[in-house]
Motif scaffolding. Structure first.
Motif: not given
Ligand code: 2NE
Length: 270
Positions: A29-31, A70-74, A114, A118, A140, A146
């Protein structure tokens, strides 16, 4: 392919098919952005893979077919790091990167969709990357405040060259699978519906090889880049091999039997 669960986790799936372990981020749900818990679970799974003598190769991937990671969950990024239930800010993905590099078994990134931020660095530090034709790659950090100046910069530059690595970080462009292949960022591109089949076929080829030979090669590739820590890894493997020899066992036996060791029968190789 019928994957059997190894251990239940909250934010990853951890399964096995013969000698292949698969660690898959399960937050589509958050890639497949990671939280401190996602990362801690991947670290735990990696440790299990390291200890299990029946596992010879590890696939790192993400669920859903639309994202590797998609890296760290912002949404959980706080003051000084990513914040989990214990309210402590962490950047534990850096520890995971080190484990992926040092675990003495090949780790293959299986990338659909994707691989960003990170998440991109995670595939970069894997030994091999196999991409689906829908894969998209990029950093990104400079967009979202970051950066990863560790493996994310220096090892990326070793993989694609200094100019390209600086372009990737300074422009934050996205690159498709063919572009990634052309710059040596991935090993192979296949249609999405062939991604797992191809990755498993590569794993089976690897599993037919000498595990000690693969282990020595991985630490040899690392040693050149990782300074004293890399040499320590390679030297640890040399010690492992030495402990397997009669010569080393004579030293141990003599100590245990409270006698002088007799190394005279062992050849002094040229
Ligand atoms: C990956 C990308 C380009 C995909 O775009 P698109 O348009 O296909 O999807 P969308 O709508 O942006 O994403 C779908 C849902 O996933 C969430 C989004 O917010 C969205 O949620 P809803 O609006 O549907 O509720 N999502 C995606 N990535 C997320 C993330 N990383 N954290 C939280 N939620 C996320 C596009 O989604 C994108 O650019 N994502 C952000 C990539 C990013 O900047 N990652 C962090 C980099 S910094 C880092 O990872 C890092 C580091 O630099 C150093 C140390 C440790 C970590």
């Amino acid at each position: 392919i019928s994957w059997t669960p190894i251990k239940e986790f909250k934010e990853i799936l951890f399964t096995q098919f013969g000698g292949i372990a698969k660690i898959s981020i399960n937050r589509p749900q958050v890639h497949n952005a990671f939280t401190p818990l996602t990362v801690q679970e991947m670290i735990d799974a990696m440790r299990i893979c390291q200890d299990r003598t029946d596992i010879g190769v590890i696939i790192l991937t993400g669920e859903g077919g639309r994202a590797f990671c998609s890296g760290g969950d912002q949404s959980v990024r706080g003051h000084g790091g990513y914040v989990g239930e214990d309210t402590v800010p962490r950047l534990n993905v850096l520890e995971l990167q080190k484990i992926i590099r040092s675990i003495p078994k090949p780790v293959i990134a299986m990338v659909a969709g994707w691989a960003i931020g990170g998440g991109h660095v995670l595939h970069v530090v894997c030994d091999l990357s196999i991409a689906a034709d829908n894969a998209r790659f990029g950093q990104t950090g400079p967009n979202v405040g970051s950066f990863d100046g560790g493996f994310g910069a220096s090892y990326l530059a070793r993989v694609v060259g200094q100019k390209k690595a600086r372009e990737i970080w300074f422009l934050c462009d996205q690159y498709d699978a063919q572009e990634a292949l052309d710059m040596g960022l991935v090993n192979k591109v296949v249609p999405l519906d062939k991604l797992e089949e191809t990755t498993v076929a590569w794993c089976h080829k690897i599993l037919q090889k000498s595990p000690l030979s693969l282990r020595m090669l991985k630490s040899s590739f690392n040693a050149e880049l990782d300074g004293q820590a890399g040499i320590q890894e390679l030297a640890g493997n040399a010690t492992l091999l030495y402990y397997l020899s009669d010569e080393a066992k004579e030293g141990r036996n003599a100590y245990m039997e409270k006698r002088q060791p007799d190394f005279s029968k062992f050849p002094k190789f040229p």
